[in-house]
Write an enzyme that holds these catalytic residues in place. Structure first.
Site, PDB file in Angstrom:
ATOM      1  N   CYS A   4     -57.612 -42.319  -2.096  1.00  0.00           N
ATOM      2  CA  CYS A   4     -57.628 -43.591  -1.797  1.00  0.00           C
ATOM      3  C   CYS A   4     -58.875 -44.306  -2.328  1.00  0.00           C
ATOM      4  O   CYS A   4     -59.976 -43.940  -2.422  1.00  0.00           O
ATOM      5  CB  CYS A   4     -57.604 -43.648  -0.313  1.00  0.00           C
ATOM      6  SG  CYS A   4     -58.084 -45.481   0.373  1.00  0.00           S
ATOM      7  N   ASN A  86     -53.292 -58.715   3.976  1.00  0.00           N
ATOM      8  CA  ASN A  86     -52.025 -58.360   3.835  1.00  0.00           C
ATOM      9  C   ASN A  86     -51.780 -56.998   4.158  1.00  0.00           C
ATOM     10  O   ASN A  86     -52.659 -55.912   4.300  1.00  0.00           O
ATOM     11  CB  ASN A  86     -51.869 -58.273   2.205  1.00  0.00           C
ATOM     12  CG  ASN A  86     -52.456 -59.507   1.547  1.00  0.00           C
ATOM     13  OD1 ASN A  86     -51.875 -60.605   2.130  1.00  0.00           O
ATOM     14  ND2 ASN A  86     -52.970 -59.674   0.319  1.00  0.00           N
ATOM     15  N   HIS A  99     -58.404 -53.682   4.713  1.00  0.00           N
ATOM     16  CA  HIS A  99     -59.246 -54.514   4.034  1.00  0.00           C
ATOM     17  C   HIS A  99     -59.212 -56.210   4.495  1.00  0.00           C
ATOM     18  O   HIS A  99     -57.882 -56.431   4.554  1.00  0.00           O
ATOM     19  CB  HIS A  99     -59.432 -54.372   2.513  1.00  0.00           C
ATOM     20  CG  HIS A  99     -58.122 -54.777   1.847  1.00  0.00           C
ATOM     21  ND1 HIS A  99     -57.186 -53.514   1.898  1.00  0.00           N
ATOM     22  CD2 HIS A  99     -57.717 -55.707   1.121  1.00  0.00           C
ATOM     23  CE1 HIS A  99     -56.275 -54.076   1.190  1.00  0.00           C
ATOM     24  NE2 HIS A  99     -56.350 -55.140   0.916  1.00  0.00           N
ATOM     25  N   HIS A 101     -59.845 -60.026   2.722  1.00  0.00           N
ATOM     26  CA  HIS A 101     -60.226 -60.673   1.608  1.00  0.00           C
ATOM     27  C   HIS A 101     -61.060 -62.189   2.281  1.00  0.00           C
ATOM     28  O   HIS A 101     -60.486 -62.788   3.285  1.00  0.00           O
ATOM     29  CB  HIS A 101     -58.955 -61.162   0.793  1.00  0.00           C
ATOM     30  CG  HIS A 101     -58.117 -60.399   0.364  1.00  0.00           C
ATOM     31  ND1 HIS A 101     -58.202 -60.184  -1.006  1.00  0.00           N
ATOM     32  CD2 HIS A 101     -56.873 -59.505   0.892  1.00  0.00           C
ATOM     33  CE1 HIS A 101     -57.330 -59.138  -1.194  1.00  0.00           C
ATOM     34  NE2 HIS A 101     -56.692 -58.820  -0.173  1.00  0.00           N
TER      35      HIS A 101
HETATM   36  P1  AMP Z   1     -53.903 -56.209  -1.216  1.00  0.00           P
HETATM   37  O1  AMP Z   1     -53.031 -56.644  -2.204  1.00  0.00           O
HETATM   38  O2  AMP Z   1     -54.271 -57.087   0.026  1.00  0.00           O
HETATM   39  O3  AMP Z   1     -54.166 -54.732  -0.846  1.00  0.00           O
HETATM   40  O4  AMP Z   1     -55.501 -56.257  -1.883  1.00  0.00           O
HETATM   41  C1  AMP Z   1     -55.920 -55.403  -2.924  1.00  0.00           C
HETATM   42  C2  AMP Z   1     -57.045 -55.937  -3.719  1.00  0.00           C
HETATM   43  O5  AMP Z   1     -57.863 -54.816  -4.017  1.00  0.00           O
HETATM   44  C3  AMP Z   1     -56.593 -56.649  -4.860  1.00  0.00           C
HETATM   45  O6  AMP Z   1     -56.821 -57.902  -4.539  1.00  0.00           O
HETATM   46  C4  AMP Z   1     -57.198 -56.196  -6.006  1.00  0.00           C
HETATM   47  O7  AMP Z   1     -57.560 -56.860  -6.972  1.00  0.00           O
HETATM   48  C5  AMP Z   1     -58.262 -55.518  -5.276  1.00  0.00           C
HETATM   49  N1  AMP Z   1     -58.742 -54.268  -6.045  1.00  0.00           N
HETATM   50  C6  AMP Z   1     -58.113 -52.989  -6.538  1.00  0.00           C
HETATM   51  N2  AMP Z   1     -58.828 -52.203  -7.030  1.00  0.00           N
HETATM   52  C7  AMP Z   1     -60.168 -52.632  -6.695  1.00  0.00           C
HETATM   53  C8  AMP Z   1     -61.512 -52.176  -7.310  1.00  0.00           C
HETATM   54  N3  AMP Z   1     -61.552 -50.865  -8.003  1.00  0.00           N
HETATM   55  N4  AMP Z   1     -62.545 -52.726  -6.951  1.00  0.00           N
HETATM   56  C9  AMP Z   1     -62.409 -54.191  -6.566  1.00  0.00           C
HETATM   57  N5  AMP Z   1     -61.130 -54.881  -6.108  1.00  0.00           N
HETATM   58  C10 AMP Z   1     -60.143 -53.729  -6.469  1.00  0.00           C
HETATM   59 ZN    ZN Z   2     -59.162 -45.128   2.313  1.00  0.00          ZN
END
Ligand code: AMP
Ligand code: ZN
Length: 113
Positions: A4, A86, A99, A101
């Site tokens: 993950c 989301n 998470h 945002h």
């Molecule tokens: P979600 O689509 O709500 O699952 O959000 C996932 C978010 O994680 C997206 O906005 C991506 O840009 C962000 N993301 C994915 N990998 C990384 C990373 N290594 N560092 C920072 N953000 C990331």
């Molecule tokens: Zn995790």
């Protein structure tokens, strides 16, 4: 959950632009920002999504909101901000680790609901 990506960030195995950290929560800049401020606030414990919040782990989700309020104060977001979660495929979740945002720094678009 070794594969993950957010667990790896929480363990410090993948670099991130860290904005906050304590024993339960880590916050870092989104890699693909959708607004001038775009911070992801993440419980360190692997909870797959908002659909997996229970009486046992709900305090971690609550703590994320404490961190969001702290970040808002520290980053002078007195004009407001938006928090998005989301959840699952239909909710547009791409990383299967809970998470939130935190979006701010400009007048955001009209609400989607
Ligand atoms: P979600 O689509 O709500 O699952 O959000 C996932 C978010 O994680 C997206 O906005 C991506 O840009 C962000 N993301 C994915 N990998 C990384 C990373 N290594 N560092 C920072 N953000 C990331
Ligand atoms: Zn995790």
């Amino acid at each position: 959950m070794p594969d993950c990506i957010f667990c790896k960030i929480a363990r410090g195995e993948i670099p991130s632009a860290k904005r906050y950290e304590d024993e339960d929560v880590i916050a870092f800049n989104d890699l693909n920002p959708q607004s001038p401020v775009h911070i992801l606030v993440v419980p360190k414990q692997h909870i797959e999504s908002a659909a997996d919040i229970t009486a046992d782990n709900a305090h971690l989700a609550a703590k994320c909101f404490e961190v969001i309020a702290k970040l808002a104060k520290e980053n002078n977001l007195q004009n407001g901000f938006r928090v998005i979660n989301n959840c699952g495929p239909d909710g547009g979740q791409t990383v299967p680790h809970l998470h939130f945002h935190l979006l701010a720094g400009k007048k955001l678009s009209e609400k989607i609901v």
